[in-house]
Design a protein around this motif. Structure first.
Motif, PDB file in Angstrom:
ATOM      1  N   ASN A   1      20.154  26.967  22.443  1.00 50.60           N
ATOM      2  CA  ASN A   1      21.505  26.545  22.113  1.00 50.60           C
ATOM      3  C   ASN A   1      22.527  27.679  22.228  1.00 50.60           C
ATOM      4  OD1 ASN A   1      21.838  23.835  21.774  1.00 50.60           O
ATOM      5  ND2 ASN A   1      21.496  23.819  19.575  1.00 50.60           N
ATOM      6  N   ILE A   2      22.086  28.854  22.652  1.00 48.08           N
ATOM      7  CA  ILE A   2      23.023  29.939  22.968  1.00 48.08           C
ATOM      8  C   ILE A   2      23.570  29.686  24.374  1.00 48.08           C
ATOM      9  CG2 ILE A   2      23.316  32.406  23.329  1.00 48.08           C
ATOM     10  CD1 ILE A   2      22.851  31.747  20.434  1.00 48.08           C
ATOM     11  N   LEU A   3      24.885  29.555  24.483  1.00 45.85           N
ATOM     12  CA  LEU A   3      25.509  29.243  25.767  1.00 45.85           C
ATOM     13  C   LEU A   3      25.462  30.412  26.738  1.00 45.85           C
ATOM     14  CD1 LEU A   3      28.664  27.433  24.380  1.00 45.85           C
ATOM     15  CD2 LEU A   3      26.908  26.379  25.790  1.00 45.85           C
ATOM     16  N   GLY A   4      25.737  31.612  26.234  1.00 44.36           N
ATOM     17  CA  GLY A   4      25.827  32.786  27.086  1.00 44.36           C
ATOM     18  C   GLY A   4      26.599  33.866  26.371  1.00 44.36           C
ATOM     19  N   LEU A   5      27.160  34.790  27.129  1.00 41.86           N
ATOM     20  CA  LEU A   5      27.832  35.955  26.556  1.00 41.86           C
ATOM     21  C   LEU A   5      29.250  36.062  27.090  1.00 41.86           C
ATOM     22  CD1 LEU A   5      27.526  38.609  24.849  1.00 41.86           C
ATOM     23  CD2 LEU A   5      27.027  39.762  27.013  1.00 41.86           C
ATOM     24  N   ASP A   6      30.199  36.186  26.159  1.00 38.84           N
ATOM     25  CA  ASP A   6      31.578  36.587  26.475  1.00 38.84           C
ATOM     26  C   ASP A   6      31.651  38.074  26.171  1.00 38.84           C
ATOM     27  OD1 ASP A   6      34.293  37.062  26.639  1.00 38.84           O
ATOM     28  OD2 ASP A   6      34.879  35.295  25.492  1.00 38.84           O
ATOM     29  N   PRO A   7      31.589  38.933  27.187  1.00 41.23           N
ATOM     30  CA  PRO A   7      31.343  40.356  26.931  1.00 41.23           C
ATOM     31  C   PRO A   7      32.554  41.164  26.507  1.00 41.23           C
ATOM     32  CG  PRO A   7      31.453  39.977  29.274  1.00 41.23           C
ATOM     33  CD  PRO A   7      31.548  38.630  28.624  1.00 41.23           C
ATOM     34  N   PHE A   8      33.766  40.638  26.728  1.00 40.98           N
ATOM     35  CA  PHE A   8      34.944  41.451  26.383  1.00 40.98           C
ATOM     36  C   PHE A   8      36.125  40.516  26.179  1.00 40.98           C
ATOM     37  CE2 PHE A   8      38.215  44.625  26.542  1.00 40.98           C
ATOM     38  CZ  PHE A   8      37.609  45.835  26.218  1.00 40.98           C
ATOM     39  N   ASN A   9      36.544  40.374  24.932  1.00 41.62           N
ATOM     40  CA  ASN A   9      37.679  39.515  24.627  1.00 41.62           C
ATOM     41  C   ASN A   9      38.979  40.094  25.184  1.00 41.62           C
ATOM     42  OD1 ASN A   9      39.160  37.397  22.979  1.00 41.62           O
ATOM     43  ND2 ASN A   9      40.020  39.270  22.095  1.00 41.62           N
ATOM     44  N   GLU A  10      39.744  39.279  25.861  1.00 42.91           N
ATOM     45  CA  GLU A  10      41.094  39.599  26.325  1.00 42.91           C
ATOM     46  C   GLU A  10      41.203  41.005  26.940  1.00 42.91           C
ATOM     47  OE1 GLU A  10      43.727  38.668  23.049  1.00 42.91           O
ATOM     48  OE2 GLU A  10      43.411  36.520  23.328  1.00 42.91           O
ATOM     49  N   PRO A  11      40.522  41.221  28.047  1.00 40.63           N
ATOM     50  CA  PRO A  11      40.578  42.547  28.683  1.00 40.63           C
ATOM     51  C   PRO A  11      41.983  42.909  29.135  1.00 40.63           C
ATOM     52  CG  PRO A  11      39.536  40.933  30.130  1.00 40.63           C
ATOM     53  CD  PRO A  11      39.689  40.273  28.798  1.00 40.63           C
ATOM     54  N   PHE A  12      42.391  44.129  28.808  1.00 43.70           N
ATOM     55  CA  PHE A  12      43.680  44.647  29.273  1.00 43.70           C
ATOM     56  C   PHE A  12      43.439  45.992  29.942  1.00 43.70           C
ATOM     57  CE2 PHE A  12      43.042  46.245  25.040  1.00 43.70           C
ATOM     58  CZ  PHE A  12      43.615  47.515  25.003  1.00 43.70           C
ATOM     59  N   ASP A  13      44.330  46.366  30.826  1.00 46.95           N
ATOM     60  CA  ASP A  13      44.031  47.434  31.773  1.00 46.95           C
ATOM     61  C   ASP A  13      44.067  48.830  31.180  1.00 46.95           C
ATOM     62  OD1 ASP A  13      47.042  48.455  32.406  1.00 46.95           O
ATOM     63  OD2 ASP A  13      47.000  46.276  32.235  1.00 46.95           O
ATOM     64  N   GLY A  14      45.073  49.136  30.371  1.00 44.50           N
ATOM     65  CA  GLY A  14      45.233  50.499  29.883  1.00 44.50           C
ATOM     66  C   GLY A  14      45.961  51.413  30.842  1.00 44.50           C
ATOM     67  N   GLY A  15      46.211  50.919  32.036  1.00 39.49           N
ATOM     68  CA  GLY A  15      46.921  51.708  33.052  1.00 39.49           C
ATOM     69  C   GLY A  15      46.523  51.272  34.437  1.00 39.49           C
ATOM     70  N   LEU A  16      47.514  50.901  35.246  1.00 40.91           N
ATOM     71  CA  LEU A  16      47.236  50.346  36.573  1.00 40.91           C
ATOM     72  C   LEU A  16      47.269  51.395  37.682  1.00 40.91           C
ATOM     73  CD1 LEU A  16      49.331  47.053  36.340  1.00 40.91           C
ATOM     74  CD2 LEU A  16      46.850  47.277  36.245  1.00 40.91           C
ATOM     75  N   ASP A  17      47.669  52.615  37.350  1.00 38.64           N
ATOM     76  CA  ASP A  17      47.749  53.686  38.358  1.00 38.64           C
ATOM     77  C   ASP A  17      48.585  53.259  39.561  1.00 38.64           C
ATOM     78  OD1 ASP A  17      46.204  55.403  36.841  1.00 38.64           O
ATOM     79  OD2 ASP A  17      44.323  54.720  37.724  1.00 38.64           O
ATOM     80  N   GLY A  18      49.680  52.549  39.279  1.00 38.98           N
ATOM     81  CA  GLY A  18      50.593  52.148  40.340  1.00 38.98           C
ATOM     82  C   GLY A  18      50.169  50.925  41.124  1.00 38.98           C
ATOM     83  N   LYS A  19      49.050  50.325  40.761  1.00 35.19           N
ATOM     84  CA  LYS A  19      48.567  49.155  41.486  1.00 35.19           C
ATOM     85  C   LYS A  19      48.849  47.884  40.684  1.00 35.19           C
ATOM     86  CE  LYS A  19      45.021  51.763  43.945  1.00 35.19           C
ATOM     87  NZ  LYS A  19      43.571  51.879  44.283  1.00 35.19           N
ATOM     88  N   SER A  20      48.440  46.754  41.207  1.00 39.00           N
ATOM     89  CA  SER A  20      48.705  45.480  40.555  1.00 39.00           C
ATOM     90  C   SER A  20      47.561  45.090  39.629  1.00 39.00           C
ATOM     91  CB  SER A  20      48.898  44.384  41.600  1.00 39.00           C
ATOM     92  OG  SER A  20      47.653  44.104  42.232  1.00 39.00           O
TER      93      SER A  20
END
Length: 613
Positions: free
Chosen positions: A234-253
């Motif tokens: 009954n374990i569906l799977g793993l959500d490994p990282f809630n709401e990932p945000f970049d921390g810095g795009l280094d000028g990219k998108s």
């Protein structure tokens, strides 16, 4: 969508089908639909599965709860039973904490995992599926000082100590989430995680992402060992990282960042899951947090290639505009565009979607109909006023888990950032949020804070075959406490006069499906307001003024509940069927003649709207 041939899968991603405490659950593969080019959750009988439920819970962010959703196994059991009984939920997103699992670089806290496992079993024993979520917000609470306006959760103190980050400051922020954009400490810590910065710790040199994956492997391995087989299934799977945000795009998108950093991380997670014995369970992969919120429309995984069946497109939806600047209310069709974008993005990625968070703050008087409109758009992606004229265009029924279910709502005692002068007691006890749809009253009973008609919904939990169309009219009021306006959004056309009269001022749902040729029943959760004796069913299978406990159309208990019911529809052919389910507790009871005439109108409608089926 255009038809596609049936394809069989080997080693497809898995979800677990419903189970009771005494009977092992079946597996459920993600399989391709014969009439749609999108992937759906299916059980081992081939039934199309819809997951509906809640996140448990934001209390995992609080030290008063020892970084777990519940303070005791007894509380978890009480919560699970109430959720099953009050809402018919069949799935939860269960939050755990990296800090809770790995308080030191060289130590896994197995006692913490034992407590988590006991709480998880409280849900699996009641037939509720569990998505394990490693939760973080703003990366870590240890980035914040004792006098800060905000706090975070996630990474343990030893990670932050080794990172040597600057003093945190959000600047002029009206919402805690702005820290992801303006707080240098939060951004630099996230930046380091995605680049696997090597940290100097008391246990030696450790790559921060390497450490995270090592402890995740230990967690998954331990859960597989300690959960008995029905619970693990009954374990569906793993959500490994809630709401990932970049921390810095280094000028990219944002799209570049997802391709360069986020997807390689998910691929590492996928390998770690395989090593831990979770091969048959999918990775629930979230896009960049700013996608599909109304602001900062970056990301969405359009450049990462196909996810395939070993990953699920796992997204959140919050109405960023109405949470900040837009004062308007929600109504019929408000969120169709946003939910259809989720449907389409998953189809483009070659997998199935899950909306693992959605909702709004309980202090907003618009929330009841905002949440109602979100559920409506997840049930079907066209305005209710148009659904009857184009039901097939509504798209697939989205699986979704609302944020959130906290039985301690309004009863917290959290020292914000450890400060005894900043004790958080109201709402969720975290960053002034108040999203929980549940609370505990003075008698110790779990109660609902939103109109039950919004939360306890008719939905197709398991369809034997292929869902072609579904819609539900809940008639939920616009205010709290059964106050405010009542207005139908799903309105039948004047060309169906008997159906229109039957449905006037009544809750109802309608399902159109193609059966698979087996006798496994199609299940719809039957809300509490639909008492079987006062529920009419108009179907090509048969027509009933009340629903018996057995037969081709029957009302039976939901697994794990003595009060919640499911409607079971049994056929043995490969034909297209319809079932209109009506709450007749109010108004003049329908007659057999009226229901027969309604059945004739619906049969004509079906032929017109699904001519090739």
């Amino acid at each position: 969508m255009a038809a596609s041939p049936v394809r069989s899968l080997v080693a497809a991603a898995m979800v677990a089908a419903a189970a009771t405490a005494i009977a092992p659950p079946a597996h459920a593969d993600i399989a391709v639909s014969p009439q749609q080019q999108n992937w759906v959750f299916r059980d081992d009988a081939g039934r199309q599965i819809t997951l509906r439920g809640f996140n448990v819970s934001g209390s995992t962010k609080l030290y008063e709860n020892d970084l777990l959703p519940f303070r005791s196994t007894a509380d978890a059991a009480k919560s699970a039973q109430a959720m099953r009984d009050l809402t018919g939920a069949n799935a939860i997103r269960f939050l755990i904490s990296w800090e809770g699992v790995q308080p030191a670089p060289d130590r896994i806290d197995y006692a913490y995992l034992d407590r988590a496992i006991a709480q998880i079993k409280a849900f699996t024993d009641r037939g509720i599926r569990v998505l394990l979520d490693y939760h973080q917000d703003l990366y870590s609470s240890h980035l914040f000082n004792s006098g800060s306006w905000y706090t975070g959760d996630g990474a343990p103190a030893w990670v932050i100590d080794a990172g040597d980050y600057p003093k945190e400051s959000c600047g002029i922020c009206i919402m805690w989430g702005q820290n992801m954009q303006t707080n240098a400490a939060v951004r630099e810590a996230a930046y380091d995680f995605w680049r696997n910065r090597v940290l100097s710790t008391p246990a030696g040199q450790i790559g921060v992402q390497d450490a995270y994956l090592a402890q995740a492997k230990a967690t998954m391995t331990y859960l597989k060992q300690k959960l008995h087989q029905p619970a693990f299934e009954n374990i569906l799977g793993l959500d490994p990282f809630n709401e990932p945000f970049d921390g810095g795009l280094d000028g990219k998108s944002g799209l570049d960042w997802e391709k360069t950093y986020l997807m390689p991380f998910y691929q590492r997670v996928r390998t770690t899951m395989d090593q831990a014995g979770w091969t048959a369970k999918p990775t629930f992969a979230e896009p960049l947090v700013f996608w599909n919120t109304g602001f900062f429309e970056q990301g969405g995984m359009t450049t990462v290639g196909q996810l395939g069946t070993r990953m699920v497109f796992n997204t959140h939806y919050y109405d960023g505009a109405r949470m900040t600047l837009d004062p308007s209310a929600a109504s019929d069709g408000t969120y169709d565009s946003a939910m259809n974008e989720i449907r389409q993005r998953a189809a483009d990625l070659g997998t199935t979607p899950l909306v693992s968070e959605f909702g709004n703050k309980m202090s907003d008087d618009r929330t009841p109909w905002m949440v109602r409109a979100m559920y409506q758009a997840m049930d079907y992606g066209v305005p209710g006023k148009n659904w009857w004229s184009s039901p097939a265009s509504g798209g697939q029924v989205l699986s979704a888990l609302q944020w959130h279910w906290d039985i301690y709502s309004g009863r917290h005692h959290e020292l914000m950032n450890g400060n005894p002068n900043k004790v958080q007691t109201t709402g969720d006890g975290w960053n002034d949020e108040d999203h929980s749809v549940a609370a505990t009253d003075n008698a110790g009973n779990v109660t609902l804070r939103l109109d039950r008609r919004i939360l306890d919904r008719l939905y197709p939990s398991a369809v034997n075959g292929e869902t072609l169309a579904f819609a539900f009219e809940d008639l939920a009021r616009s205010g709290y406490g059964a106050t405010g306006q009542q207005k139908a959004w799903l309105t039948p056309p004047s060309s169906m006069p008997t159906v229109t009269t039957l449905l006037q001022n009544r809750q109802y749902g309608i399902l159109v499906w193609r059966s698979s040729g087996t006798t496994t029943p199609t299940d719809l959760h039957l809300p509490n307001s639909f008492a079987p004796a006062e529920t009419a069913v108009v179907s090509d299978i048969t027509t009933l003024t009340s629903v018996p406990a057995n037969g081709q159309i029957a009302a039976t208990p939901e697994p794990g509940s003595s009060t919640a019911k499911r409607l079971q529809l049994t056929t043995q052919d490969n034909a297209v069927h319809f079932a209109l389910v009506v709450n007749t507790a109010t108004g003049t009871p329908p007659t057999t003649t009226q229901l027969t005439a309604a059945r004739t109108e619906l049969a004509t409608w079906l032929t017109q709207k699904f001519p090739t089926n």
